[in-house]
Design an enzyme around this catalytic site. Structure first.
Site, PDB file in Angstrom:
ATOM      1  NE  ARG A 153      -1.602   0.505  -9.440  1.00  0.00           N
ATOM      2  CZ  ARG A 153      -2.005   0.396 -10.527  1.00  0.00           C
ATOM      3  NH1 ARG A 153      -2.520  -0.787 -11.081  1.00  0.00           N
ATOM      4  NH2 ARG A 153      -2.196   1.554 -11.327  1.00  0.00           N
ATOM      5  CE  LYS A 192       6.270   8.430 -13.581  1.00  0.00           C
ATOM      6  NZ  LYS A 192       4.728   8.066 -13.852  1.00  0.00           N
TER       7      LYS A 192
END
Length: 507
Positions: free
Chosen positions: A355, A281
């Site tokens: 996920r 990030k």
């Protein structure tokens, strides 16, 4: 934790540091709300005009403090705005009371005791006021040196709350307050977990917190460490945690009732810190990533609350815990993971890690064939773009169940919105190397994530996915009963769903 009681005392006769009353927004100025009649009389019936002189209008969240006249034992009246005056024969909504109580409790930080003389028509109102006050009084000061002297410097949370207008001996009122206390304490514990820095909260220490709570409340607990995960073939959880020195965990919490005939499984994403992994990030996007375990915190709090309330429903919580870090051992973009279900996943972006841990936990939860699975996760920035910072998205493989969860969320005061699972978006996750990729089309990214998770739900099992990326962590100023930082998003929705299921209304 703030102490809470029901009191039959009059508003003017109870000794307290402050007396909380409600004021609504009327057509011709502020209107004193029910519950404060005795206080208004002490002001010779002119409390509304005094408040108006001080600039009060009755707008929601507005706070006005004034000294009391003789005859009132509390030295200060705190008038909190309730918003628009209800139509004739209507009453103030529970959420209105909840928010007002939260605002008042936060405004009274540093006080020892406050009496709340807000409108109470029934036990539900008393419960809403209790819940709002307990949530509004919350503060997280564990890492502040000044917290050691909080009582002296007036920054300690409101210590004691007395709710007036209730019936302490009435079963319904007692139950409502007991529910509020259990829910408030566990939701605030979830907030604490979300706010705890990642150097102190990693998968192992989170699991230890869950184990301690389980022991206290008679919940069965099982913790799979990295060796057990490897033996069991949990490729998703292990793949996400591969780059960190803090090894992953899968925690199973099982609350059972001898009277239950339904079983709910809650699955929570628990990334205790998300750097993005190799798909790192950028600066400005990783400073609050300690909150990426908010879904697991919500599931943990919901299971413990169900146990404390002794609900007649079996609830299993699955906490998929890992830390997503870059290193020489980290999963790389292009790697293929073999998941617990046996499916293979091509990892195109290591920052789409939530996920992956959820997929393993959902597949494992499916083996028990529960009546419904609900997963909770701070999953996608796309959901924040779609719904903003205060509303979570609901996806499901059953329209009626999705509608039921939406109704439950709205009932508890948690803004939520039903979202679709468009089949055409599945094509974007096709992989030439593996069964499926962990990324798809950029547009509709939140829906793509939901479609990915659906692939791991057991056949014939009702499932819903709550993407709480927006409301899980409040970076803005506090509002209502919501503090800055961790909010405890989805806890109340899960608890209410469990209550409705215990009552025979799963949806």
């Amino acid at each position: 934790m703030t102490a809470l009681t029901l009191s039959t005392a009059t508003a003017t006769g109870l000794r307290a540091d402050a007396l909380v009353v409600g004021v609504a927004k009327g057509d011709k100025g502020p209107v004193v709300a029910p519950g404060a009649e005795a206080v208004d009389q002490a002001f010779d019936g002119k409390l509304a005009s005094v408040l108006e002189t001080l600039g009060a209008a009755g707008a929601e969240g507005e706070v006005t403090k004034l000294s009391t006249p003789s005859g009132v034992k509390a030295p200060v009246v705190l008038a909190v705005g309730l918003g628009a005056l209800p139509e004739k024969d209507d009453v103030f909504a529970a959420e209105t009371l909840r928010r007002a109580a939260g605002v008042a409790a936060r405004a009274l930080a540093g006080s020892k005791k406050a009496a709340f003389a807000l409108p109470v028509e029934d036990a539900e109102d008393a419960g809403a006021i209790a819940e709002g006050a307990l949530l509004g009084a919350y503060s997280f000061d564990a890492y502040k040196e000044s917290a050691k002297d909080a009582k002296k410097n007036g920054k300690a949370p409101l210590a004691e709350i007395a709710i007036l207008g209730g019936k302490p001996r009435d079963k319904a009122f007692k139950a409502a307050v007991e529910r509020a206390v259990a829910l408030g304490e566990e939701l605030n514990r979830a907030r604490d977990l979300v706010n705890t820095p990642p150097n102190d909260l990693n998968p192992e220490s989170f699991a230890a917190v869950a184990q301690a709570a389980a022991k206290e409340h008679g919940i069965k607990v099982q913790v799979l460490d990295e060796k057990a995960l490897a033996k069991g073939g949990y490729g998703g959880i292990l793949g996400v945690g591969a780059g960190s020195a803090a090894t992953p965990r899968l925690v199973k919490l099982s609350y059972t009732s001898s009277k239950a005939d339904k079983h709910l499984a809650f699955v929570g994403k628990g990334i205790t810190y998300d750097s993005g992994g190799i798909s790192l990030k950028p600066a400005g996007h990783n400073e609050t990533m300690k909150c990426d375990m908010a879904g697991a915190a919500a599931v943990f709090a919901a299971v413990v609350t169900a146990a404390r309330l002794k609900l007649d429903v079996n609830v299993t919580g699955w906490l998929a815990l890992a830390e997503n870090m870059p290193s020489g051992s980290a999963t790389r973009p292009g790697d293929v993971l073999r998941m617990y279900s046996g499916k293979t996943v091509e990892v195109l972006n290591t920052d789409a890690e939530g996920r992956l841990v959820l997929a393993d936990a959902i597949a494992k939860a499916s083996e028990e064939n529960p009546d419904a699975i609900v997963d909770v996760a701070t999953l996608t920035g796309a959901m924040m773009l779609a719904l903003g910072n205060r509303t979570f998205g609901i996806m499901a493989n059953d329209d009626a169940f999705r509608t039921s969860i939406h109704e439950v969320a709205e009932e508890t005061g948690e803004p939520a919105w039903p979202m679709p699972l468009p089949a055409d978006l599945k094509k974007g996750m096709e992989s030439s190397t593996a069964d499926i990729a962990n990324m798809g089309e950029r547009m509709g990214g939140g829906l793509v994530a939901g479609l990915f998770l659906q692939e791991f739900v057991g056949e014939g099992i009702t499932w819903a996915h709550l993407d709480i990326a927006g409301p899980a962590f409040n970076e803005a100023a506090p509002f209502g009963y919501t503090p800055k930082g961790g909010t405890g998003s989805a806890v109340r929705t899960l608890v209410r769903l469990a209550e409705r299921t215990a009552a025979g209304d799963l949806g």
